[in-house]
Design a protein around this motif. Structure first.
Motif, PDB file in Angstrom:
ATOM      1  N   ARG A  26      33.416  19.568  49.408  1.00 34.62           N
ATOM      2  CA  ARG A  26      34.830  19.744  49.751  1.00 34.62           C
ATOM      3  C   ARG A  26      35.064  19.447  51.163  1.00 34.62           C
ATOM      4  NH1 ARG A  26      37.206  25.410  47.744  1.00 34.62           N
ATOM      5  NH2 ARG A  26      38.749  25.179  49.409  1.00 34.62           N
ATOM      6  N   ARG A  85      38.075  27.658  37.179  1.00 36.46           N
ATOM      7  CA  ARG A  85      38.410  26.345  38.121  1.00 36.46           C
ATOM      8  C   ARG A  85      37.001  25.585  38.002  1.00 36.46           C
ATOM      9  NH1 ARG A  85      40.950  29.633  43.285  1.00 36.46           N
ATOM     10  NH2 ARG A  85      42.364  30.830  41.763  1.00 36.46           N
ATOM     11  N   GLU A  96      35.257  23.923  40.086  1.00 28.69           N
ATOM     12  CA  GLU A  96      35.052  23.879  41.686  1.00 28.69           C
ATOM     13  C   GLU A  96      34.176  22.705  41.820  1.00 28.69           C
ATOM     14  OE1 GLU A  96      36.258  25.937  43.882  1.00 28.69           O
ATOM     15  OE2 GLU A  96      36.866  27.741  42.778  1.00 28.69           O
ATOM     16  N   PHE A 114      29.417  33.917  44.668  1.00 27.66           N
ATOM     17  CA  PHE A 114      30.529  33.882  45.477  1.00 27.66           C
ATOM     18  C   PHE A 114      31.372  33.009  45.015  1.00 27.66           C
ATOM     19  CE2 PHE A 114      32.710  31.740  48.867  1.00 27.66           C
ATOM     20  CZ  PHE A 114      33.191  32.939  49.762  1.00 27.66           C
ATOM     21  N   ARG A 115      30.975  31.808  44.663  1.00 24.27           N
ATOM     22  CA  ARG A 115      32.002  30.887  43.778  1.00 24.27           C
ATOM     23  C   ARG A 115      31.334  30.126  42.657  1.00 24.27           C
ATOM     24  NH1 ARG A 115      35.948  28.632  46.435  1.00 24.27           N
ATOM     25  NH2 ARG A 115      35.164  28.677  48.508  1.00 24.27           N
ATOM     26  N   THR A 116      32.011  30.606  41.711  1.00 28.54           N
ATOM     27  CA  THR A 116      31.431  29.890  40.379  1.00 28.54           C
ATOM     28  C   THR A 116      32.641  29.465  39.505  1.00 28.54           C
ATOM     29  OG1 THR A 116      31.927  32.154  39.461  1.00 28.54           O
ATOM     30  CG2 THR A 116      29.593  31.700  39.967  1.00 28.54           C
ATOM     31  N   PHE A 171      35.046  33.051  36.608  1.00 23.99           N
ATOM     32  CA  PHE A 171      35.003  34.244  37.401  1.00 23.99           C
ATOM     33  C   PHE A 171      36.185  35.323  37.032  1.00 23.99           C
ATOM     34  CE2 PHE A 171      38.376  33.153  40.135  1.00 23.99           C
ATOM     35  CZ  PHE A 171      38.592  31.573  39.845  1.00 23.99           C
ATOM     36  N   GLN A 190      39.411  37.882  38.035  1.00 23.21           N
ATOM     37  CA  GLN A 190      40.272  38.287  39.274  1.00 23.21           C
ATOM     38  C   GLN A 190      40.582  39.379  38.876  1.00 23.21           C
ATOM     39  OE1 GLN A 190      42.565  34.591  39.000  1.00 23.21           O
ATOM     40  NE2 GLN A 190      42.027  34.268  41.249  1.00 23.21           N
ATOM     41  N   GLU A 198      36.476  34.498  52.541  1.00 20.87           N
ATOM     42  CA  GLU A 198      37.523  35.141  51.901  1.00 20.87           C
ATOM     43  C   GLU A 198      37.138  35.997  50.835  1.00 20.87           C
ATOM     44  OE1 GLU A 198      40.518  32.637  50.246  1.00 20.87           O
ATOM     45  OE2 GLU A 198      41.158  33.950  48.734  1.00 20.87           O
ATOM     46  N   LEU A 199      37.475  37.109  50.843  1.00 13.61           N
ATOM     47  CA  LEU A 199      37.371  38.191  49.845  1.00 13.61           C
ATOM     48  C   LEU A 199      38.458  38.288  48.775  1.00 13.61           C
ATOM     49  CD1 LEU A 199      35.275  40.153  49.186  1.00 13.61           C
ATOM     50  CD2 LEU A 199      35.970  41.740  50.880  1.00 13.61           C
ATOM     51  N   GLU A 200      39.604  38.402  49.436  1.00 10.43           N
ATOM     52  CA  GLU A 200      41.000  38.562  48.754  1.00 10.43           C
ATOM     53  C   GLU A 200      41.894  37.786  49.555  1.00 10.43           C
ATOM     54  OE1 GLU A 200      41.758  42.622  47.521  1.00 10.43           O
ATOM     55  OE2 GLU A 200      43.980  42.090  47.742  1.00 10.43           O
ATOM     56  N   GLY A 201      43.044  37.178  48.672  1.00 10.89           N
ATOM     57  CA  GLY A 201      43.941  36.620  49.648  1.00 10.89           C
ATOM     58  C   GLY A 201      45.492  37.349  49.264  1.00 10.89           C
ATOM     59  N   ALA A 216      45.381  39.138  45.332  1.00 10.57           N
ATOM     60  CA  ALA A 216      44.688  38.691  44.671  1.00 10.57           C
ATOM     61  C   ALA A 216      43.176  38.831  45.052  1.00 10.57           C
ATOM     62  CB  ALA A 216      45.008  37.027  44.337  1.00 10.57           C
ATOM     63  N   GLY A 247      38.866  38.737  43.835  1.00  9.40           N
ATOM     64  CA  GLY A 247      37.825  38.500  42.951  1.00  9.40           C
ATOM     65  C   GLY A 247      36.905  39.600  42.641  1.00  9.40           C
ATOM     66  N   ARG A 269      33.390  38.230  43.500  1.00  3.24           N
ATOM     67  CA  ARG A 269      33.037  38.272  44.955  1.00  3.24           C
ATOM     68  C   ARG A 269      33.366  39.693  45.659  1.00  3.24           C
ATOM     69  NH1 ARG A 269      36.520  33.523  47.962  1.00  3.24           N
ATOM     70  NH2 ARG A 269      35.420  32.202  46.357  1.00  3.24           N
TER      71      ARG A 269
HETATM   72  P1  ATP Z   1      38.510  29.570  48.149  1.00  2.00           P
HETATM   73  O1  ATP Z   1      39.164  29.208  49.378  1.00  2.00           O
HETATM   74  O2  ATP Z   1      37.480  30.630  48.317  1.00  2.00           O
HETATM   75  O3  ATP Z   1      38.316  28.736  47.127  1.00  2.00           O
HETATM   76  P2  ATP Z   1      41.034  30.572  46.946  1.00  2.00           P
HETATM   77  O4  ATP Z   1      42.070  30.707  48.313  1.00  2.00           O
HETATM   78  O5  ATP Z   1      41.349  29.392  46.114  1.00  2.00           O
HETATM   79  O6  ATP Z   1      39.618  30.677  47.349  1.00  2.00           O
HETATM   80  P3  ATP Z   1      42.609  32.321  45.434  1.00  2.00           P
HETATM   81  O7  ATP Z   1      43.362  31.445  44.555  1.00  2.00           O
HETATM   82  O8  ATP Z   1      43.420  32.905  46.537  1.00  2.00           O
HETATM   83  O9  ATP Z   1      41.238  31.791  46.118  1.00  2.00           O
HETATM   84  O10 ATP Z   1      42.034  33.578  44.515  1.00  2.00           O
HETATM   85  C1  ATP Z   1      41.978  34.855  44.811  1.00  2.00           C
HETATM   86  C2  ATP Z   1      40.396  35.418  44.829  1.00  2.00           C
HETATM   87  O11 ATP Z   1      39.654  34.916  43.615  1.00  2.00           O
HETATM   88  C3  ATP Z   1      39.726  34.849  45.945  1.00  2.00           C
HETATM   89  O12 ATP Z   1      40.074  35.645  47.064  1.00  2.00           O
HETATM   90  C4  ATP Z   1      38.215  35.149  45.376  1.00  2.00           C
HETATM   91  O13 ATP Z   1      37.959  36.658  45.654  1.00  2.00           O
HETATM   92  C5  ATP Z   1      38.555  34.826  44.048  1.00  2.00           C
HETATM   93  N1  ATP Z   1      37.891  33.531  43.440  1.00  2.00           N
HETATM   94  C6  ATP Z   1      38.565  32.302  43.812  1.00  2.00           C
HETATM   95  N2  ATP Z   1      38.043  31.251  43.371  1.00  2.00           N
HETATM   96  C7  ATP Z   1      36.688  32.050  42.971  1.00  2.00           C
HETATM   97  C8  ATP Z   1      35.517  31.278  42.481  1.00  2.00           C
HETATM   98  N3  ATP Z   1      35.382  29.936  42.158  1.00  2.00           N
HETATM   99  N4  ATP Z   1      34.345  32.193  42.283  1.00  2.00           N
HETATM  100  C9  ATP Z   1      34.633  33.508  42.413  1.00  2.00           C
HETATM  101  N5  ATP Z   1      35.646  34.152  42.796  1.00  2.00           N
HETATM  102  C10 ATP Z   1      36.955  33.483  43.103  1.00  2.00           C
END
Ligand code: ATP
Length: 453
Positions: A102, A188, A190, A198-200, A203, A205, A272-275, A314, A316, A319
């Motif tokens: 990325r 997603r 990804e 952490f990133r799958t 997942f 939400q 990031e944990l939460e947005g 929002a 995860g 996460r």
């Molecule tokens: P990142 O910048 O890490 O890709 P994001 O800003 O795209 O995240 P949001 O769209 O704001 O993430 O999604 C809200 C929450 O969902 C995130 O804070 C995270 O906790 C969780 N999340 C998002 N993408 C993933 C993922 N691929 N795997 C696990 N949790 C995820």
């Protein structure tokens, strides 16, 4: 007690596998990239995380209601939301090591060569220009694949809330400010999944859309920043491992007029944990336009009408579960013996109480089973009679069980047991009849991590 070794992701992954929290998915077939399955304790832990989220929103407040919407929605919804055009991440390829990264997270990428380097770090790295890559998971509905059958697995749960907004106005007579919350799977594609759960690509939400009169948006944005930080610290996350980071203008999502991330200090760094986003009236306006339906609040008494603005926390679930595990992981020594212990908030602990007969004879197992049965009415309980008592305590410490009840010879005489605390190691003698009330009371007490010292 000696100072604990730093927590690494490897230690968490290994504990999770050893104790059945989380397994790599399809392992007998060699695994499928960054998909994970939750085992017994993982299910209990993640369920507790989700239950606490529901509790904070639905039980402790009266202005949030629940929803469980479908994963597959009308494809026009994703046009309206902007995801089909704009839900992209910038992708770069390395012509030398053939790996993908990325472009906005190169510092998290690992180059394919050994010893491993960050992409772009050496002169041999040959990165392409970034191309935008859409993260939507596409599939088809029905047996025939044609243009009209294309649908998408939702990349966020939020849109389901906007699509149902009208129902809440019509049937529940909700009036802003109010929120609609849901927990569910999102998907997603990804570019660089990784770092365990952490990133799958699949997942869960935990998202809430909080609808407010437009002139109250800023105040509610600040309210939710506070509330959400307090949720994590109230569940034991160390405050010095949490921080708020406001997005720069060029980082904002296509829908957002202001976003702050709650970041946690993972072993891989601050992430990031939460947005928490101020989405303005973007989504309702778009869906109104694309669907031809009016999506606005009308006050029948005063005639006032407006499109509510939306504040969205929002998070995860996976996460958050990882953050709770990392924050809880500890190692120490008891009487010369090494111990791994999960110092989880008791409300999150997969098992609340272990019931252990000191020895497997003299009527102790029978009495311990009786205690187990009575506690099961109120708590997640585990009975264990196998092996030395120290080993059994250790097994419970490792999965984060806050209390252990031990039935010994005295128990048969006076119906008292010992109640051991995972963190202080204190053992108190207590009447069997008083156990349930004592544990209930302990569960309600504020708790802070002993790792804070
Ligand atoms: P990142 O910048 O890490 O890709 P994001 O800003 O795209 O995240 P949001 O769209 O704001 O993430 O999604 C809200 C929450 O969902 C995130 O804070 C995270 O906790 C969780 N999340 C998002 N993408 C993933 C993922 N691929 N795997 C696990 N949790 C995820």
């Amino acid at each position: 007690m000696p100072a604990a070794e730093p927590v690494t992701m490897d230690k968490i992954v290994s504990l999770c596998k050893r104790r059945g929290f989380v397994f790599p998915s399809s392992e007998i077939y060699g695994g499928v990239g960054s998909s994970y399955d939750y085992g017994h304790y993982g299910v209990l832990l993640k369920n507790n995380v989700k239950a606490q989220w529901w509790r904070a929103l639905l039980q402790e407040r009266d202005d949030v209601v629940a929803l469980d919407s479908a994963i597959i929605q009308h494809p026009r919804a994703w046009e309206a939301s902007g995801h089909l055009a704009g839900f992209t991440d910038p992708l770069v390829d390395c012509r030398t090591c053939k790996k993908r990264f990325r472009a906005d997270k190169l510092e998290d990428g690992e180059c394919g060569r050994k010893p491993s380097k960050r992409p772009g770090e050496t002169s041999e790295c040959d990165l392409t220009d970034p191309r935008n890559f859409n993260l939507m998971f596409q599939t088809t509905i029905g047996p025939v694949q044609d243009a009209g059958s294309t649908v998408y697995l939702r990349p966020e749960t939020a849109q389901g809330i906007f699509l149902n907004f009208k129902h809440y106005l019509q049937f529940s007579r909700k009036k802003p400010p109010f929120g609609i919350a849901q927990i569910g799977k999102s998907f997603r594609n990804e570019i660089t999944p990784g770092n365990f759960i952490f990133r799958t690509r699949e997942f869960e939400q935990m998202e809430m859309e909080f609808f407010v009169p437009p002139d109250q948006a800023q105040q509610w944005f600040e309210h939710w920043l506070d509330q959400r930080i307090n949720w994590y610290t109230g569940l034991g996350i160390r405050p010095d491992h949490l921080r708020l980071r406001a997005h720069e203008a060029d980082e904002l999502s296509h829908y957002s007029s202001g976003t702050s991330d709650i970041e946690y200090r993972f072993p891989i760094g601050w992430q990031e944990l939460e947005g928490i986003a101020n989405r303005g009236d973007f989504d309702l306006t778009q869906h109104a336009q694309f669907s031809g339906q009016k999506l606005e609040y009308v006050d029948t008494a005063s005639g006032e009408r407006y499109i509510p603005h939306v504040i969205e926390p929002a998070a995860g679930a996976d996460r958050a579960t990882l953050a709770f595990l990392v924050d809880a992981y500890d190692e120490d020594e008891i009487e010369g013996e090494h111990r791994t212990v999960l110092r989880l908030h008791p409300l999150l602990a997969p098992v609340k109480v272990a019931v252990l007969p000191l020895v497997r004879k003299d009527g102790q197992p029978e009495l311990a089973r009786e205690v187990e049965r009575s506690l099961r009415e109120s708590f997640q309980v585990e009975y264990d009679e196998g092996g030395a008592i120290g080993r059994r305590y250790r097994r419970q410490d490792e999965i984060g069980t806050p209390w252990a009840v031990t039935v010994d010879h005295q128990s048969l005489e006076d119906r008292t047991v010992t109640l051991r605390d995972r963190d202080s190691l204190a053992q108190e003698r207590i009447a069997i009849d008083a156990l349930e009330a004592e544990i209930t009371q302990r569960l309600r007490r504020p708790w802070s991590s002993p790792k804070l010292g």
